[in-house]
Design a protein around this motif. Structure first.
Motif, mmCIF file in Angstrom:
data_model
loop_
_atom_site.group_PDB
_atom_site.id
_atom_site.type_symbol
_atom_site.label_atom_id
_atom_site.label_comp_id
_atom_site.label_asym_id
_atom_site.label_seq_id
_atom_site.Cartn_x
_atom_site.Cartn_y
_atom_site.Cartn_z
ATOM 1 N N GLY A 261 78.635 -20.107 -125.127
ATOM 2 C CA GLY A 261 78.297 -19.439 -124.079
ATOM 3 C C GLY A 261 78.902 -18.000 -124.004
ATOM 4 O O GLY A 261 78.722 -17.049 -123.106
ATOM 5 N N LEU A 262 79.810 -17.794 -124.912
ATOM 6 C CA LEU A 262 80.569 -16.464 -124.986
ATOM 7 C C LEU A 262 79.944 -15.610 -125.784
ATOM 8 O O LEU A 262 79.883 -14.215 -125.604
ATOM 9 C CB LEU A 262 81.852 -16.590 -125.419
ATOM 10 N N LEU A 263 79.439 -16.070 -127.068
ATOM 11 C CA LEU A 263 78.645 -15.257 -128.000
ATOM 12 C C LEU A 263 77.151 -14.795 -128.012
ATOM 13 O O LEU A 263 76.742 -13.994 -128.586
ATOM 14 C CB LEU A 263 79.019 -15.859 -129.411
ATOM 15 N N ASN A 264 76.332 -15.773 -127.374
ATOM 16 C CA ASN A 264 75.075 -15.596 -127.570
ATOM 17 C C ASN A 264 74.559 -14.384 -126.760
ATOM 18 O O ASN A 264 75.263 -13.785 -125.907
ATOM 19 C CB ASN A 264 74.273 -16.844 -127.215
ATOM 20 N N ASN A 265 73.157 -13.957 -126.801
ATOM 21 C CA ASN A 265 72.673 -12.757 -126.428
ATOM 22 C C ASN A 265 73.026 -12.848 -124.897
ATOM 23 O O ASN A 265 73.084 -11.718 -124.201
ATOM 24 C CB ASN A 265 71.097 -12.744 -126.874
ATOM 25 N N GLY A 266 72.641 -13.946 -124.087
ATOM 26 C CA GLY A 266 72.848 -13.811 -122.740
ATOM 27 C C GLY A 266 74.326 -14.268 -122.193
ATOM 28 O O GLY A 266 74.476 -14.891 -120.977
ATOM 29 N N LEU B 294 74.524 -7.687 -128.559
ATOM 30 C CA LEU B 294 74.951 -7.654 -129.835
ATOM 31 C C LEU B 294 74.644 -9.188 -130.624
ATOM 32 O O LEU B 294 74.666 -9.949 -130.131
ATOM 33 C CB LEU B 294 76.415 -7.432 -129.924
ATOM 34 N N SER B 295 74.330 -8.939 -131.769
ATOM 35 C CA SER B 295 73.895 -10.263 -132.607
ATOM 36 C C SER B 295 75.590 -10.891 -133.127
ATOM 37 O O SER B 295 75.877 -10.583 -134.087
ATOM 38 C CB SER B 295 73.141 -10.005 -133.757
ATOM 39 N N LEU B 296 75.988 -11.682 -131.996
ATOM 40 C CA LEU B 296 77.225 -12.360 -132.527
ATOM 41 C C LEU B 296 77.337 -13.747 -132.765
ATOM 42 O O LEU B 296 78.368 -14.448 -133.240
ATOM 43 C CB LEU B 296 77.988 -12.220 -130.990
ATOM 44 N N MET B 297 76.067 -14.301 -132.838
ATOM 45 C CA MET B 297 75.928 -15.718 -133.188
ATOM 46 C C MET B 297 75.182 -15.985 -134.523
ATOM 47 O O MET B 297 74.315 -14.713 -134.863
ATOM 48 C CB MET B 297 75.197 -16.360 -132.148
ATOM 49 N N HIS B 298 75.187 -17.156 -135.057
ATOM 50 C CA HIS B 298 74.308 -17.364 -136.273
ATOM 51 C C HIS B 298 74.630 -16.460 -137.399
ATOM 52 O O HIS B 298 73.655 -15.936 -138.274
ATOM 53 C CB HIS B 298 72.752 -17.441 -135.892
ATOM 54 N N ASN B 299 76.015 -16.048 -137.626
ATOM 55 C CA ASN B 299 76.336 -15.172 -138.937
ATOM 56 C C ASN B 299 77.683 -15.380 -138.926
ATOM 57 O O ASN B 299 78.277 -16.576 -138.819
ATOM 58 C CB ASN B 299 76.324 -13.630 -138.176
ATOM 59 N N ASP B 300 78.094 -14.853 -140.297
ATOM 60 C CA ASP B 300 79.547 -15.134 -140.757
ATOM 61 C C ASP B 300 80.627 -14.975 -139.864
ATOM 62 O O ASP B 300 81.905 -15.444 -139.883
ATOM 63 C CB ASP B 300 79.604 -14.311 -142.013
ATOM 64 N N PHE B 301 80.383 -13.839 -138.889
ATOM 65 C CA PHE B 301 81.360 -13.396 -137.976
ATOM 66 C C PHE B 301 81.679 -14.855 -137.000
ATOM 67 O O PHE B 301 82.920 -14.900 -136.636
ATOM 68 C CB PHE B 301 80.970 -12.343 -136.983
ATOM 69 N N ALA B 302 80.717 -15.411 -136.574
ATOM 70 C CA ALA B 302 80.708 -16.589 -135.559
ATOM 71 C C ALA B 302 81.382 -17.712 -136.453
ATOM 72 O O ALA B 302 82.397 -18.353 -135.467
ATOM 73 C CB ALA B 302 79.258 -16.856 -135.158
ATOM 74 N N VAL B 303 81.267 -18.081 -137.455
ATOM 75 C CA VAL B 303 81.817 -18.884 -138.122
ATOM 76 C C VAL B 303 83.391 -18.688 -138.374
ATOM 77 O O VAL B 303 84.309 -19.634 -138.189
ATOM 78 C CB VAL B 303 80.979 -19.480 -139.396
ATOM 79 N N CYS B 304 83.554 -17.558 -138.805
ATOM 80 C CA CYS B 304 85.014 -17.024 -139.211
ATOM 81 C C CYS B 304 85.858 -17.214 -137.753
ATOM 82 O O CYS B 304 86.885 -17.637 -137.629
ATOM 83 C CB CYS B 304 85.275 -15.727 -139.625
ATOM 84 N N LEU B 305 85.169 -16.714 -136.636
ATOM 85 C CA LEU B 305 85.744 -16.952 -135.537
ATOM 86 C C LEU B 305 86.053 -18.113 -134.628
ATOM 87 O O LEU B 305 87.096 -18.390 -134.440
ATOM 88 C CB LEU B 305 84.758 -16.066 -134.271
ATOM 89 N N GLY B 306 85.108 -18.951 -135.145
ATOM 90 C CA GLY B 306 85.288 -20.554 -134.705
ATOM 91 C C GLY B 306 86.654 -20.942 -135.540
ATOM 92 O O GLY B 306 87.230 -21.943 -135.103
ATOM 93 N N ILE B 307 86.464 -20.916 -136.933
ATOM 94 C CA ILE B 307 87.514 -21.481 -137.868
ATOM 95 C C ILE B 307 88.774 -20.960 -137.291
ATOM 96 O O ILE B 307 89.806 -21.665 -137.043
ATOM 97 C CB ILE B 307 87.312 -21.368 -139.224
ATOM 98 N N VAL B 308 88.824 -19.693 -136.993
ATOM 99 C CA VAL B 308 90.256 -19.184 -136.868
ATOM 100 C C VAL B 308 90.753 -19.778 -135.473
ATOM 101 O O VAL B 308 91.945 -19.941 -135.121
ATOM 102 C CB VAL B 308 90.174 -17.493 -136.722
ATOM 103 N N TYR B 309 89.709 -19.769 -134.506
ATOM 104 C CA TYR B 309 90.387 -20.086 -133.174
ATOM 105 C C TYR B 309 90.870 -21.578 -132.945
ATOM 106 O O TYR B 309 91.600 -22.048 -132.487
ATOM 107 C CB TYR B 309 89.059 -20.181 -131.948
ATOM 108 N N SER B 310 89.946 -22.497 -133.876
ATOM 109 C CA SER B 310 90.094 -23.973 -133.812
ATOM 110 C C SER B 310 91.270 -24.375 -134.678
ATOM 111 O O SER B 310 91.860 -25.096 -134.480
ATOM 112 C CB SER B 310 88.906 -24.606 -134.567
ATOM 113 N N TYR B 311 91.602 -23.481 -135.862
ATOM 114 C CA TYR B 311 92.902 -23.935 -136.620
ATOM 115 C C TYR B 311 93.984 -23.281 -136.618
ATOM 116 O O TYR B 311 94.897 -23.036 -137.315
ATOM 117 C CB TYR B 311 92.294 -24.207 -137.962
#
Length: 320
Positions: free
Chosen positions: A157-162, A179-196
């Motif tokens: 809900g934070l990163l998708n186009n809407g 901006l294309s913030l979803m479905h890329n390496d940036f989103a995966v790294c952000l998710g791992i950093v936030y979660s761990y």
């Protein structure tokens, strides 16, 4: 005579009591040691052996979807069949090699970012008063009270186009298109950093909190400036916490499935997604087990060797 008889009877009773107490002490020590070993045997060693066994079997259509390693013949001959083709296939197919590299690359980059973010936070928590420290540690642990899946879904809900980020940037005029913030390496790294990230902060905090303040005072008395004393005293003494935190972020990040599935999209080829696909889509349990065992060996063995080298260097170091 009665006196000597009573004396020897009391002595023998006392020796029996002492033997019983020693036995109870031994049993107590054995129970304390057996509890963690039993936990590791039940929840790590046995599942590991089961997966290892499946990795040497052949894929079948049925239930279970793999063949037995042992087979009996009429002449009471026991035959063992080990299928090494699963491991050879992992080295021949570029998909699995690319998945290994992608997982290590993204997880390593996320671990580095977690270290850069987590170290100042842990350093600040270790330097505040005890009352504020408890409150800050509570804030670090607080995300664990929410489901991991819900927390990852929140980033969609934070990163998708809407989503919230693109909506705010569009309304403020900072961008003209989402901006294309979803479905890329940036989103995966952000998710791992936030979660761990908490797994990085907590070991660092413990390591920094154990540093004796007198060492920094001695460095200052000898003319060492704060920045120099940090790199010469604080940073080396907190190295173990950084390594422990890095392992707690890097290892689960490599095998992560939920984050690349939800945030990485179809283009993400991390090992966790490949494992899920082999188990539940292709129903090739032997190949998936071989993939899991290979990933475990590639991750755990270098870490064990590195830790032993670090321990040997610590033992050789002169006492402070």
């Amino acid at each position: 005579m009665r006196f000597f008889s009573a004396f020897f009877s009391a002595k023998s009773f006392l020796l029996r009591v002492l033997d019983f107490l020693r036995l109870r002490t031994f049993m107590g020590k054995a129970a304390v040691v057996a509890l963690p070993y039993g936990w590791h045997i039940i929840f790590f060693l046995i599942p590991f052996l089961i997966v290892l066994k499946i990795s040497f079997s052949q894929s079948l259509l049925g239930a279970p979807p793999y063949s037995d390693l042992f087979s009996w013949f009429e002449d009471d001959i026991l035959q063992l069949r080990l299928n090494l083709g699963n491991y050879f296939y992992l080295g021949e197919d570029n998909l699995y090699l690319a998945a290994y590299w992608e997982s290590i690359r993204l997880s390593g980059f996320a671990t580095l970012i977690s270290l850069l973010i987590g170290y100042p936070i842990a350093y600040g928590i270790a330097r505040v008063t005890p009352g504020v420290r408890i409150f800050l540690l509570l804030l670090i642990i607080l995300p664990f009270w929410t489901s991991f899946l819900i927390r990852v879904y929140a980033w969609i809900g934070l990163l998708n186009n809407g989503g919230l980020i693109n909506t705010l940037l569009l309304k403020t005029g900072m961008i003209q298109e989402p901006l294309s913030l979803m479905h890329n390496d940036f989103a995966v790294c952000l998710g791992i950093v936030y979660s761990y990230l908490p797994f990085m902060i907590l070991p660092l905090y413990v390591s920094l909190d154990k540093i004796n303040p007198r060492l920094l005072e001695a460095a200052h008395d000898l003319g060492c400036k704060p920045v120099k004393s940090f790199f010469l005293v604080t940073l080396p003494l907190s190295l173990r916490g950084a390594i422990a935190g890095g392992m707690l972020v890097f290892i689960p990040g490599v095998g992560e499935y939920i984050i690349p599935e939800l945030l990485g999209g179809s283009e993400s080829i991390m090992v966790g997604k490949i494992l899920w696909s082999e188990f539940f889509v292709n129903r090739d349990w032997p190949l998936a087990s071989a993939l899991a065992i290979s990933m475990l060996v590639l991750l755990v063995l270098p870490i064990i060797i590195f830790q032993r080298l670090l321990s040997s260097e610590t033992e050789k170091a002169p006492p402070l």
